[in-house]
Scaffold this motif. Structure first.
Motif, PDB file in Angstrom:
ATOM      1  N   GLY A  11       0.757  -1.330   0.215  1.00 15.30           N
ATOM      2  CA  GLY A  11       0.116   0.152   0.093  1.00 15.30           C
ATOM      3  C   GLY A  11       0.780   1.335   0.003  1.00 15.30           C
ATOM      4  N   ILE A  12       2.066   1.199   0.372  1.00 13.27           N
ATOM      5  CA  ILE A  12       2.976   2.425   0.431  1.00 13.27           C
ATOM      6  C   ILE A  12       4.152   1.995  -0.659  1.00 13.27           C
ATOM      7  CG2 ILE A  12       4.528   3.819   1.681  1.00 13.27           C
ATOM      8  CD1 ILE A  12       2.746   3.187   4.131  1.00 13.27           C
ATOM      9  N   ALA A  13       4.862   0.875  -0.485  1.00 15.10           N
ATOM     10  CA  ALA A  13       5.924   0.619  -1.347  1.00 15.10           C
ATOM     11  C   ALA A  13       5.413   0.558  -2.554  1.00 15.10           C
ATOM     12  CB  ALA A  13       6.408  -0.918  -0.742  1.00 15.10           C
ATOM     13  N   LEU A  14       4.565   0.522  -3.248  1.00 16.98           N
ATOM     14  CA  LEU A  14       4.136   0.225  -4.518  1.00 16.98           C
ATOM     15  C   LEU A  14       4.420   1.764  -5.245  1.00 16.98           C
ATOM     16  CD1 LEU A  14       2.971  -1.481  -6.518  1.00 16.98           C
ATOM     17  CD2 LEU A  14       0.696  -0.322  -6.218  1.00 16.98           C
ATOM     18  N   ALA A  15       4.289   2.759  -4.142  1.00 18.06           N
ATOM     19  CA  ALA A  15       4.430   4.414  -5.073  1.00 18.06           C
ATOM     20  C   ALA A  15       5.875   4.426  -4.879  1.00 18.06           C
ATOM     21  CB  ALA A  15       3.756   5.237  -4.022  1.00 18.06           C
ATOM     22  N   VAL A  16       6.778   4.079  -3.689  1.00 18.59           N
ATOM     23  CA  VAL A  16       8.253   4.075  -3.882  1.00 18.59           C
ATOM     24  C   VAL A  16       8.887   3.335  -4.723  1.00 18.59           C
ATOM     25  CG1 VAL A  16      10.140   4.049  -2.036  1.00 18.59           C
ATOM     26  CG2 VAL A  16       7.861   4.430  -1.373  1.00 18.59           C
ATOM     27  N   GLY A  17       8.615   2.230  -5.186  1.00 16.40           N
ATOM     28  CA  GLY A  17       9.197   1.285  -5.869  1.00 16.40           C
ATOM     29  C   GLY A  17       8.773   1.893  -7.382  1.00 16.40           C
ATOM     30  N   ALA A  18       7.698   2.358  -7.484  1.00 17.52           N
ATOM     31  CA  ALA A  18       7.483   3.109  -8.776  1.00 17.52           C
ATOM     32  C   ALA A  18       8.273   4.173  -9.135  1.00 17.52           C
ATOM     33  CB  ALA A  18       5.816   3.486  -9.015  1.00 17.52           C
ATOM     34  N   ALA A 146      14.168  -2.799  -6.355  1.00 16.98           N
ATOM     35  CA  ALA A 146      14.080  -4.064  -5.940  1.00 16.98           C
ATOM     36  C   ALA A 146      14.425  -3.983  -4.174  1.00 16.98           C
ATOM     37  CB  ALA A 146      15.195  -4.872  -6.529  1.00 16.98           C
ATOM     38  N   ALA A 147      15.289  -3.009  -3.872  1.00 17.99           N
ATOM     39  CA  ALA A 147      15.647  -2.909  -2.651  1.00 17.99           C
ATOM     40  C   ALA A 147      14.223  -2.769  -1.731  1.00 17.99           C
ATOM     41  CB  ALA A 147      16.662  -1.896  -2.167  1.00 17.99           C
ATOM     42  N   VAL A 148      13.408  -1.933  -2.182  1.00 16.00           N
ATOM     43  CA  VAL A 148      12.259  -1.671  -1.523  1.00 16.00           C
ATOM     44  C   VAL A 148      11.249  -2.621  -1.184  1.00 16.00           C
ATOM     45  CG1 VAL A 148      10.104  -0.482  -1.746  1.00 16.00           C
ATOM     46  CG2 VAL A 148      12.263   0.877  -2.289  1.00 16.00           C
ATOM     47  N   LEU A 149      11.339  -3.564  -2.350  1.00 11.75           N
ATOM     48  CA  LEU A 149      10.514  -4.796  -2.207  1.00 11.75           C
ATOM     49  C   LEU A 149      11.145  -6.125  -1.224  1.00 11.75           C
ATOM     50  CD1 LEU A 149       9.312  -4.462  -5.644  1.00 11.75           C
ATOM     51  CD2 LEU A 149       7.947  -4.152  -3.749  1.00 11.75           C
ATOM     52  N   VAL A 150      12.343  -6.009  -0.893  1.00 11.07           N
ATOM     53  CA  VAL A 150      13.179  -7.069  -0.269  1.00 11.07           C
ATOM     54  C   VAL A 150      12.557  -7.340   1.096  1.00 11.07           C
ATOM     55  CG1 VAL A 150      15.213  -7.675   0.638  1.00 11.07           C
ATOM     56  CG2 VAL A 150      15.247  -6.903  -1.586  1.00 11.07           C
ATOM     57  N   PRO A 151      12.277  -6.274   1.809  1.00 11.37           N
ATOM     58  CA  PRO A 151      11.711  -6.672   3.425  1.00 11.37           C
ATOM     59  C   PRO A 151      10.201  -7.098   3.275  1.00 11.37           C
ATOM     60  CG  PRO A 151      11.703  -4.225   2.926  1.00 11.37           C
ATOM     61  CD  PRO A 151      12.658  -5.099   1.610  1.00 11.37           C
ATOM     62  N   LEU A 152       9.607  -7.060   2.201  1.00 11.66           N
ATOM     63  CA  LEU A 152       8.165  -7.524   2.050  1.00 11.66           C
ATOM     64  C   LEU A 152       8.029  -8.941   1.503  1.00 11.66           C
ATOM     65  CD1 LEU A 152       6.538  -4.355   0.340  1.00 11.66           C
ATOM     66  CD2 LEU A 152       6.929  -4.919   2.919  1.00 11.66           C
ATOM     67  N   LEU A 153       9.257  -9.641   1.399  1.00 11.52           N
ATOM     68  CA  LEU A 153       9.252 -10.787   0.857  1.00 11.52           C
ATOM     69  C   LEU A 153       9.715 -11.899   1.843  1.00 11.52           C
ATOM     70  CD1 LEU A 153      10.379 -10.310  -2.784  1.00 11.52           C
ATOM     71  CD2 LEU A 153       8.057 -10.887  -2.015  1.00 11.52           C
ATOM     72  N   GLY A 154       9.494 -13.129   2.137  1.00 12.08           N
ATOM     73  CA  GLY A 154       9.631 -13.970   3.263  1.00 12.08           C
ATOM     74  C   GLY A 154      10.124 -15.178   2.719  1.00 12.08           C
ATOM     75  N   ALA A 258      13.284   0.844   5.966  1.00 15.06           N
ATOM     76  CA  ALA A 258      13.077  -0.719   6.114  1.00 15.06           C
ATOM     77  C   ALA A 258      13.931  -1.433   4.928  1.00 15.06           C
ATOM     78  CB  ALA A 258      11.686  -1.010   6.119  1.00 15.06           C
ATOM     79  N   ALA A 259      13.843  -0.799   3.867  1.00 13.36           N
ATOM     80  CA  ALA A 259      14.503  -1.492   2.639  1.00 13.36           C
ATOM     81  C   ALA A 259      16.343  -1.582   2.858  1.00 13.36           C
ATOM     82  CB  ALA A 259      14.200  -0.861   1.412  1.00 13.36           C
ATOM     83  N   THR A 260      16.638  -0.434   3.554  1.00 13.40           N
ATOM     84  CA  THR A 260      18.003  -0.531   3.777  1.00 13.40           C
ATOM     85  C   THR A 260      18.392  -1.339   4.643  1.00 13.40           C
ATOM     86  OG1 THR A 260      18.094   1.824   3.124  1.00 13.40           O
ATOM     87  CG2 THR A 260      19.873   0.953   4.215  1.00 13.40           C
ATOM     88  N   LEU A 261      17.681  -1.402   5.754  1.00 10.91           N
ATOM     89  CA  LEU A 261      17.892  -2.462   6.803  1.00 10.91           C
ATOM     90  C   LEU A 261      17.830  -3.800   6.494  1.00 10.91           C
ATOM     91  CD1 LEU A 261      15.940  -0.711   9.597  1.00 10.91           C
ATOM     92  CD2 LEU A 261      18.360  -0.826   9.661  1.00 10.91           C
ATOM     93  N   ALA A 262      16.678  -4.237   5.631  1.00  9.14           N
ATOM     94  CA  ALA A 262      16.514  -5.368   5.255  1.00  9.14           C
ATOM     95  C   ALA A 262      17.660  -6.077   4.155  1.00  9.14           C
ATOM     96  CB  ALA A 262      15.160  -5.652   4.408  1.00  9.14           C
ATOM     97  N   VAL A 263      18.307  -5.036   3.227  1.00  9.35           N
ATOM     98  CA  VAL A 263      19.423  -5.534   2.531  1.00  9.35           C
ATOM     99  C   VAL A 263      20.660  -5.537   3.152  1.00  9.35           C
ATOM    100  CG1 VAL A 263      20.539  -4.936   0.368  1.00  9.35           C
ATOM    101  CG2 VAL A 263      17.976  -4.518   0.386  1.00  9.35           C
ATOM    102  N   ALA A 264      20.564  -4.495   4.368  1.00  3.01           N
ATOM    103  CA  ALA A 264      21.914  -4.646   5.061  1.00  3.01           C
ATOM    104  C   ALA A 264      22.220  -5.852   5.713  1.00  3.01           C
ATOM    105  CB  ALA A 264      22.121  -3.594   5.867  1.00  3.01           C
ATOM    106  N   GLU A 265      20.827  -6.353   6.531  1.00  3.79           N
ATOM    107  CA  GLU A 265      21.010  -7.679   7.216  1.00  3.79           C
ATOM    108  C   GLU A 265      21.486  -8.865   6.290  1.00  3.79           C
ATOM    109  OE1 GLU A 265      18.090 -10.975   8.950  1.00  3.79           O
ATOM    110  OE2 GLU A 265      17.193  -9.531   7.596  1.00  3.79           O
ATOM    111  N   VAL A 266      20.981  -8.848   4.984  1.00  2.00           N
ATOM    112  CA  VAL A 266      21.310  -9.818   3.958  1.00  2.00           C
ATOM    113  C   VAL A 266      22.820  -9.862   4.001  1.00  2.00           C
ATOM    114  CG1 VAL A 266      21.350 -10.674   1.645  1.00  2.00           C
ATOM    115  CG2 VAL A 266      19.335 -10.032   2.833  1.00  2.00           C
TER     116      VAL A 266
END
Length: 324
Positions: A11-18, A146-154, A258-266
C-alpha cells in the motif's frame, strides 16, 4: 506471515518502487526475490552471532513503522501519525502479553488478501487506462526498486515465489492503469488505483483490507524483532523504537529505511557466513547483489541503517556472566 507482510506493505511501497524503478518495477520484484532466496540461513559461530542477530532485529523492527503508517494513510490520512503510533502501542501490548494470532485467523487474512488482489487485478484489466503517463526512470532504477521490495518478501521458497508472482502482477496492473509518474507521486497508490478504475465506492473496503493486513503484519514483525528477548521488557523496548520511527518518519522514508535495513541484514549475514566458510558461492552472490542494491539507496538511509544495527547489536549482546 510472509504473504500478509507483502499485502500490508504494498500500500505504500508500490509508490516508492514506482518512483525508483518506473516500468521496471515488476522486474524489480523478481530481483528482490532472487536476493531473498540467495540469503544464507546457516548457523553462525557464537562469536559473530550477536552482529547477525542485531541486524535481524532492526531489519524486522524497521517494518513496524511501515505497516503502522499504512493504517494511518488509508484509514485516517489526516491523523496519520497518531494512528500509526497507536497501532505500534497496540501491537506492543499484545506482544508483551504473549498473545498470538491463531492459525485459522492467519488463513482467513491470507484468503482476504488474495481475493482483494484478484479483484484489483480484474478491475484494472477490465477498464482501459488513460494514456500519456510518461516514461518514468531508466533501467538503473531497477536496483533501488528491488531493495524497496526485499523486506516484504519472506521464506520459505514457496512463499517467496508466490509473493514474487503476486507482487509482480499487482505492480504490473498498477503501472498499466496509472503509469510510473502518477503512481510514483501517489501517497496512497491503491486508493488512487481504485479511483482510476471508478472504484471509489469500495474505498472503505480497501481501508478495511489494509487494516486487516497491516495490524497482524506489524505484530508479526515486532514479535520477530523481539526474538528471545524477555517479555515484557523486550516488547516495550522494541515498541518504543518502532513508535519513534512511526512518529518521526514519513511513510516513504519509513519504506526506504526498512529496505536499507533488510538489504543490510542480508549483506551482514552473507559476509559473516563467508568469514566462517571460505568457499560459499551462495554467500558471495548474495553479498554482491546486496552491495549493488545498497549502492542505489540514499546515503542518509545507509547511515541510519549503520546506527540502527549498532543499537540492535547492543540489544542482542549477551549479558555478562556474574562474577564468582
Amino acid at each position: 506471515m510472509a504473504a500478509v507482510r507483502l499485502g500490508a506493505g504494498l500500500g505504500i511501497a508500490l509508490a516508492v518502487g514506482a518512483a525508483a524503478g518506473g516500468w521496471w518495477l515488476p522486474a524489480a520484484v523478481g530481483l528482490a526475490g532472487v536476493l531473498v532466496l540467495l540469503a544464507p540461513r546457516a548457523e553462525l559461530p557464537s562469536r559473530v552471532a550477536p552482529l547477525a542477530d542485531g541486524a535481524r532485529l532492526v531489519a524486522r523492527l524497521g517494518l513496524v513503522p511501515v505497516f503502522a503508517s499504512a493504517v494511518g494513510v488509508y484509514l485516517v490520512p489526516q491523523y496519520r501519525v497518531p494512528v500509526a503510533v497507536g497501532v505500534v502501542v497496540v501491537v506492543t501490548m499484545v506482544d508483551a502479553f504473549g498473545l498470538v494470532l491463531p492459525r485459522f485467523v492467519r488463513g482467513w487474512i491470507l484468503g482476504i488478501l488474495l481475493l482483494a488482489a484478484a479483484g484489483v487485478i480484474a478491475l484494472c484489466l477490465a477498464i482501459a487506462p488513460e494514456r500519456g503517463a510518461g516514461q518514468g526512470p531508466a533501467v538503473t532504477g531497477l536496483f533501488a526498486a528491488a531493495a524497496v521490495l526485499v523486506p516484504l518478501l519472506g521464506r520459505p521458497v514457496r512463499w517467496t515465489v508466490g509473493g514474487v508472482m503476486a507482487g509482480a502482477a499487482v505492480c504490473a496492473v498498477a503501472l498499466y492503469q496509472l503509469g510510473p509518474v502518477r503512481l510514483g507521486l501517489s501517497d496512497a497508490p491503491l486508493r488512487d488505483l481504485l479511483a482510476a478504475v471508478d472504484g471509489q465506492a469500495i474505498e472503505p473496503l480497501l481501508a478495511g483490507v489494509v487494516v486487516i493486513a497491516a495490524v497482524p503484519a506489524a505484530l508479526g514483525a515486532l514479535t520477530e524483532a523481539r526474538g528471545d528477548l524477555p517479555r515484557p521488557v523486550g516488547s516495550v523496548v522494541c515498541g518504543l523504537l518502532a513508535a519513534a520511527g512511526a512518529a518521526l518518519l514519513e511513510p516513504r522514508q519509513a519504506v526506504l529505511v526498512a529496505a536499507t535495513l533488510a538489504v543490510a541484514e542480508v549483506l551482514v549475514r552473507s559476509l559473516l557466513t563467508l568469514s566462517a566458510r571460505r568457499r560459499d558461492v551462495r554467500s558471495v552472490l548474495s553479498a554482491a547483489l546486496a552491495i549493488t542494491l545498497l549502492a542505489w539507496l540514499p546515503p542518509v538511509d545507509l547511515l541510519i541503517a549503520v546506527a540502527a544495527i549498532a543499537v540492535g547489536v547492543l540489544l542482542r549482546r549477551p549479558a555478562p556472566s556474574p562474577a564468582r
